[in-house]
Scaffold this motif. Sequence first.
Motif, short mmCIF file in Angstrom:
data_model
loop_
_atom_site.label_atom_id
_atom_site.label_comp_id
_atom_site.label_asym_id
_atom_site.label_seq_id
_atom_site.Cartn_x
_atom_site.Cartn_y
_atom_site.Cartn_z
N UNK A 90 -46.80 32.00 15.86
CA UNK A 90 -46.08 31.39 14.74
C UNK A 90 -45.49 32.50 13.89
N UNK A 91 -44.21 32.77 14.06
CA UNK A 91 -43.57 33.85 13.33
C UNK A 91 -43.27 33.45 11.88
N UNK A 92 -42.99 32.17 11.67
CA UNK A 92 -42.68 31.68 10.32
C UNK A 92 -42.91 30.17 10.32
N UNK A 93 -43.49 29.68 9.22
CA UNK A 93 -43.72 28.24 9.05
C UNK A 93 -43.22 27.88 7.66
N UNK A 94 -42.26 26.94 7.61
CA UNK A 94 -41.65 26.56 6.33
C UNK A 94 -41.69 25.05 6.13
N UNK A 95 -42.00 24.64 4.91
CA UNK A 95 -41.90 23.24 4.50
C UNK A 95 -40.44 22.98 4.19
N UNK A 96 -39.83 22.06 4.92
CA UNK A 96 -38.42 21.73 4.74
C UNK A 96 -38.29 20.22 4.58
N UNK A 97 -37.08 19.75 4.45
CA UNK A 97 -36.86 18.32 4.30
C UNK A 97 -37.15 17.87 2.88
N UNK A 98 -36.95 16.59 2.66
CA UNK A 98 -37.03 16.06 1.30
C UNK A 98 -38.41 16.16 0.67
N UNK A 99 -39.48 16.11 1.46
CA UNK A 99 -40.82 16.22 0.87
C UNK A 99 -41.08 17.61 0.31
N UNK A 100 -40.22 18.56 0.62
CA UNK A 100 -40.40 19.93 0.12
C UNK A 100 -39.68 20.17 -1.20
#
Length: 187
Positions: free
Chosen positions: A49-59
């Motif tokens: 896992x090189x990068x994990x990001x919270x995206x989308x409207x819930x973020x």
Amino acid sequence: MEDERLRAVTVGDMPPAHQKIVIADYDPVWPSWFEEAAARIRGVLGEVALQIDHVGSTSVPGLPAKPLIDINLLVADPAEESAYVPQLETLGYVLRVREPDWYEHRMLRGTDPLVNLHVFPPGCAEADRVLLFRDWLRTNAADRDLYARTKRELATRNWKYVQDYADAKSAVVSEILARAQETPARG
């Protein structure tokens, strides 16, 4: 999205048709759902896992959303599914979308919490685009409100697939992204 294209990228059964789109008011628990999911993903993937990001409207604090966490996961090569899919399956994730012609995108669905896990390679323009969109909406109330109104209005319509609802938001997303790209970065 046309049925033929959707069928081509879907792994397993086609998604259910004619689901009601439910848009909930922002829930402050959503970031913790992301953190819990991200910790489990990191736990099974480690350095894969090189990068994990919270995206989308819930973020985006204050933005209404479908109560489903969107996560971008960057791995060295999404096409090398054996490097990450079996490990994610131990967490209950199921590979649902394979789009080799669109940034090698893969999407896995998780259920505790509900997650759409989007897998991209490093340096992917789409991964960068969704982060720009997220960050812009976090700081721009007018565009956040515009997007919220658009989502709520589109959710009242009948869509064959949830993807059709997502596709219908493209025009407003492009409009908002254009403004975000025109604005110099602060820092």
